[in-house]
Design an enzyme around this catalytic site. Structure first.
Site, PDB file in Angstrom:
ATOM      1  N   LYS A  70      98.755 133.031  30.276  1.00 12.64           N
ATOM      2  CA  LYS A  70      99.890 132.144  30.061  1.00 12.64           C
ATOM      3  C   LYS A  70     100.472 132.447  28.688  1.00 12.64           C
ATOM      4  O   LYS A  70      99.732 132.756  27.742  1.00 12.64           O
ATOM      5  CB  LYS A  70      99.414 130.691  30.148  1.00 12.64           C
ATOM      6  CG  LYS A  70     100.513 129.634  30.101  1.00 12.64           C
ATOM      7  CD  LYS A  70      99.893 128.245  30.308  1.00 12.64           C
ATOM      8  CE  LYS A  70     100.939 127.131  30.291  1.00 12.64           C
ATOM      9  NZ  LYS A  70     100.343 125.801  30.553  1.00 12.64           N
ATOM     10  N   SER A 145     102.604 123.267  34.234  1.00  9.43           N
ATOM     11  CA  SER A 145     103.364 124.201  33.422  1.00  9.43           C
ATOM     12  C   SER A 145     102.887 125.641  33.510  1.00  9.43           C
ATOM     13  O   SER A 145     103.547 126.559  33.020  1.00  9.43           O
ATOM     14  CB  SER A 145     103.309 123.754  31.961  1.00  9.43           C
ATOM     15  OG  SER A 145     101.978 123.810  31.446  1.00  9.43           O
ATOM     16  N   SER A 169      98.330 120.840  34.605  1.00  7.87           N
ATOM     17  CA  SER A 169      99.132 122.063  34.530  1.00  7.87           C
ATOM     18  C   SER A 169      98.464 123.309  35.065  1.00  7.87           C
ATOM     19  O   SER A 169      99.113 124.348  35.197  1.00  7.87           O
ATOM     20  CB  SER A 169      99.580 122.317  33.083  1.00  7.87           C
ATOM     21  OG  SER A 169     100.561 121.392  32.702  1.00  7.87           O
TER      22      SER A 169
END
Length: 480
Positions: A70, A145, A169
């Site tokens: 990420k 996210s 997330s």
């Protein structure tokens, strides 16, 4: 391109049935194809570490394994934007601790994945590079996210990717994309070098396509780090060696405060099937509740705490200390112009709320009150854990929404409770895993399994037993 699990690819490399150079040449062609299809990457790195693999011994299970990060993990010399215009040109001078651990394990980083801006969101539509598409249906979101990380694993591109989980997330996009998403106990893994959201909630975690691979990744990146004073001194278990599908002595609590809110009949039927499967596996299964007043308070409590902590954590992003600088006649004007230009509207709204909650005149009746409510919620969970090893819930109440339908502006109990309950694991800091459980309208759905603090092994064992019974390990989609 054939998709492999970590263990499968390790055996193929070790036994010289696949040449690493040939494998990575093919993989990088697939990376370009999947990026055009999913828009999941911020940066494609195509790490050249694989060039040294031809003569490697492959003694480590992760040696030569490709993975994705990420884009809120600091990577030395590699762009790290957190999908925000404010950090569009930020290139760190050091690695996050987990990045170094994976480097030491001889993994190969192939890219940095898109995310909601500064990890604040649940759709991945706010990313600077645009929305990420779900591999099972390109008209739908991957979730957020950590949507970019979820999408690349669900496409079969890599066996694992790292994400971060502040409210759901990792686990929500894992459910939307039909893969395994796990956040361990808060403090089990170092957060040093990771751009924060809310420090009391943020947890490092991962995506894989099966539970065994998750055990491998978790063991590799867990442990004490003196650079992160919140990381635990507890010894890291041998998750893979201790993995078992014998859960006949487990006591599982069905949190009906969540499951009663399911409105989709197919998802309800699937959840009932999962419950019956656990019973057939020999587990003791009973219904439990948490008072509805506490359940309805989850979202507002999370909103206040998370945004208050985010406001403090990101005060340094002012165009002077960090972040893209905009011109101004005074220091204050530089900061105002930089933050106004650098953040999306949704981030600005969150910062306004955070500043309101921690201001001296409001702190007691907003931020402190939210902390007290959080404690009451955790106490209710701990009361359940006195009698049960596991809390089981549906992962959410729907399949991945269409891009033009995804929003967070609903007030029914179905939304407030069912779609936000996963942050119970963040409130309590407990391990929580989302696992594929079936399909509705051709899209994957999932359940969530939570356990006591530092009892990752119990959670992983429970997930492993269910995964074997349901048969959804190693699934992926390249069709869309």
């Amino acid at each position: 391109m054939i998709t492999y699990s970590i263990e499968e690819l390790h055996e193929l490399f070790k036994n010289k049935k696949i040449n690493p150079i040939d494998y990575y040449d093919e993989l990088f062609n697939e990376v370009d194809f999947q990026q055009e299809r999913l828009n999941a990457f911020v940066t494609i790195t195509k790490d050249k570490a694989y060039m040294d693999l031809e003569d490697a011994s492959f003694n480590d299970l992760l040696s030569g394994i490709p993975f994705v990060l990420k884009d809120n993990y600091n990577t030395k010399g590699i762009l790290t934007t957190a999908s925000s215009k404010m950090l569009a040109d930020y290139v760190p001078i050091y690695n996050a601790t987990v990045v170094d651990l994976l480097k030491d394990a001889h993994t190969c980083l192939i890219g940095k994945a898109s995310m909601d801006e500064l990890a604040m969101g649940g759709t991945n539509k706010s990313a600077l590079t645009g929305p990420v598409f779900n591999p099972w249906d390109l008209s739908r979101i991957a979730g957020g996210s950590s949507g970019g990380s979820a999408a690349v694993v669900a496409s079969g591109l890599v066996p694992f990717a790292l994400g971060s989980d502040t409210g759901d997330s990792i686990r929500k996009p894992a459910g939307y994309c039909g893969i395994v998403g796990f956040k361990p106990t808060w403090g089990r893994i170092s957060r040093y070098g990771i751009i924060p959201y809310a420090s009391s909630l943020d947890t490092v975690g991962a995506f894989t396509r099966n539970v065994r691979d998750m055990c491998i990744v978790m063991e590799a990146i867990s442990g004490r780090d003196d650079r992160d004073m919140t990381s635990s001194n507890r010894e890291v278990p041998h998750y893979l060696n201790d993995l078992t599908d014998d859960i006949s002595n487990y006591k599982i609590a069905i949190l009906t405060s969540v499951s009663d809110e399911i409105r989709n009949k197919d998802i309800q039927a699937n959840f009932e099937y999962v419950i019956n499967t656990f019973k057939q596996l020999g587990a003791i299964v009973n219904n439990v509740t948490i008072p509805i007043e506490l359940m309805r308070s989850i979202l507002p409590t999370y909103t206040i705490i998370a945004n208050s902590e985010a406001t403090s954590n990101h005060a340094c992003l002012d165009g002077i200390k960090y972040g893209n600088r905009q011109d101004g006649a005074t220091v204050d004007e530089v900061m105002i112009n930089s933050r106004s230009d650098g953040f999306g509207d949704h981030i600005k709204r969150r910062f306004i709320l955070g500043n309101l909650a921690i201001s001296s005149e409001n702190q007691e009746r907003m931020f402190r009150k939210a902390q007290k409510v959080r404690r009451l919620i955790v106490e209710a969970m701990n009361k359940i854990y006195q009698d049960y090893d596991i809390i089981l819930t549906p992962n959410c109440g729907s399949i991945a929404p269409k891009l033009n339908e995804a929003n967070d502006d609903r007030l029914s109990d179905e939304y407030i409770i069912l779609e936000n309950h996963l942050c119970l694991g963040n409130f309590a800091g407990t391990p929580s895993i989302s696992l594929p459980s079936g399909f509705v309208d051709g899209m994957p759905i999932a359940v969530n399994i939570m356990g006591r603090l530092f009892e990752e092994q119990t959670v992983l064992n429970c997930a492993y037993a269910l995964e074997k019974a349901l048969g959804f390990a190693n699934q992926y989609s390249r069709e869309g």
